[in-house]
Write an enzyme that holds these catalytic residues in place. Structure first.
Site, mmCIF file in Angstrom:
data_model
loop_
_atom_site.group_PDB
_atom_site.id
_atom_site.type_symbol
_atom_site.label_atom_id
_atom_site.label_comp_id
_atom_site.label_asym_id
_atom_site.label_seq_id
_atom_site.Cartn_x
_atom_site.Cartn_y
_atom_site.Cartn_z
ATOM 1 N N CYS A 156 0.965 -1.219 0.129
ATOM 2 C CA CYS A 156 0.031 0.010 0.000
ATOM 3 C C CYS A 156 1.152 1.180 -0.032
ATOM 4 O O CYS A 156 1.592 1.665 -1.235
ATOM 5 C CB CYS A 156 -1.016 -0.102 1.256
ATOM 6 S SG CYS A 156 -2.423 1.091 1.035
ATOM 7 N N HIS A 194 -3.705 -4.952 0.390
ATOM 8 C CA HIS A 194 -2.973 -5.503 1.630
ATOM 9 C C HIS A 194 -3.183 -6.974 1.739
ATOM 10 O O HIS A 194 -4.029 -7.586 2.152
ATOM 11 C CB HIS A 194 -3.879 -4.923 2.953
ATOM 12 C CG HIS A 194 -3.470 -3.436 3.190
ATOM 13 N ND1 HIS A 194 -2.458 -2.923 4.215
ATOM 14 C CD2 HIS A 194 -3.833 -2.244 2.763
ATOM 15 C CE1 HIS A 194 -2.164 -1.781 4.191
ATOM 16 N NE2 HIS A 194 -3.201 -1.238 3.410
ATOM 17 N N GLU A 253 -1.731 -8.999 3.391
ATOM 18 C CA GLU A 253 -1.456 -9.609 4.771
ATOM 19 C C GLU A 253 -2.821 -10.200 5.213
ATOM 20 O O GLU A 253 -2.872 -10.983 6.154
ATOM 21 C CB GLU A 253 -0.900 -8.788 5.818
ATOM 22 C CG GLU A 253 -1.721 -7.541 6.330
ATOM 23 C CD GLU A 253 -1.498 -6.473 5.124
ATOM 24 O OE1 GLU A 253 -2.093 -5.280 5.429
ATOM 25 O OE2 GLU A 253 -1.150 -6.501 4.123
#
Length: 251
Positions: A118, A220, A222
């Site tokens: 990001c 993102h 993750e």
């Protein structure tokens, strides 16, 4: 990954809050969502949090096998890509940006594997002499809602990936369903190369073709929403592992 090799040490940058009454601490404190660390661990890496200490950049990188530059609710200073600050660029974190840029540039110089997430991708674009759209809604009003209305652990839109890019080879897919939480975007990747775009043409991933592994993604990963997210972390950690095994790392 060789089960007998040491786990590659992955440095993960942090956010910082000023502290105050009613907050976690009355004094400044670092912050990071746990899923950043969890994704590194799941991919086989050993994550370590990095403080803001530009004077220690060289010593920190002496110990690292890979670097993740994380995202956050702030904007990259337009001065880094030669532009004046517009009214849409509202929140800067000079201390964080200076620390992350020092780490990023030094890691790139050493060819240590880098993953920018990001805001980390946007900083990577600046490090590659690129530039940013300071506010998507202002400059491209017909764009998708890149500040998605649904929860961040759900997909917001689809990205199309260049098949012969490092990203494409890493995730093994031509498209991914990704989340979206940004009002700025990469306009020009500079010395980098675009490796994914959203359906509205907004750049969603870039990479440095001259590096061993240097990839930035606007979403993102993750959150591990799409199978490609874990594949990306795994490819990054494996690149860090290969540097360690080959003798380029600290082990």
């Amino acid at each position: 990954m060789d089960s007998f090799a040491p786990m590659p040490l992955i440095g993960v940058t942090l956010d910082q809050e000023p502290g105050g009454q009613g907050q976690y601490s009355a004094f400044p404190w670092y912050a990071l969502r746990a899923n950043y660390m969890g994704a590194v661990i799941k991919a086989g890496g050993l994550p370590v949090a990095l403080p803001y200490a530009p004077c220690l950049t060289s010593k920190i990188l002496d110990r690292l096998d890979g670097l993740i530059v994380t995202g956050g609710a702030f904007d990259i200073d337009p001065a880094l890509y030669g532009e004046d600050r517009s009214e849409a660029t509202t929140t800067l974190k000079p201390g964080r940006t200076a620390s992350e840029m020092a780490l990023l540039e030094a890691a790139m110089e050493r060819d240590i594997p880098v993953l920018g997430i990001c805001g980390g991708m946007q900083l990577l674009a600046a490090a590659l002499d690129g530039s940013l759209i300071q506010d998507i809604a202002t400059e491209q009003p017909d764009a998708l809602p890149h500040e998605q209305p649904n929860p961040r652990d759900q997909a917001g839109h689809i990205v199309t990936i260049e098949p012969y890019s490092l990203l494409g080879k890493s995730v093994g897919r031509g498209t991914m369903a990704v989340n979206s939480s940004h009002h700025q975007a990469v306009r020009d990747p500079g010395r980098g190369r675009v490796s994914a775009r959203a359906e509205d043409g907004i750049i969603e991933a870039i990479e440095d073709p001259s590096a061993r592994f240097c990839v930035g993604v606007q979403w993102h990963p993750e959150f591990l929403i799409d199978p490609g997210d874990l594949a990306l972390f795994t490819a990054f950690v494996e690149a860090a592992q290969n540097a360690t095994v080959s003798g380029d790392g600290v082990w």
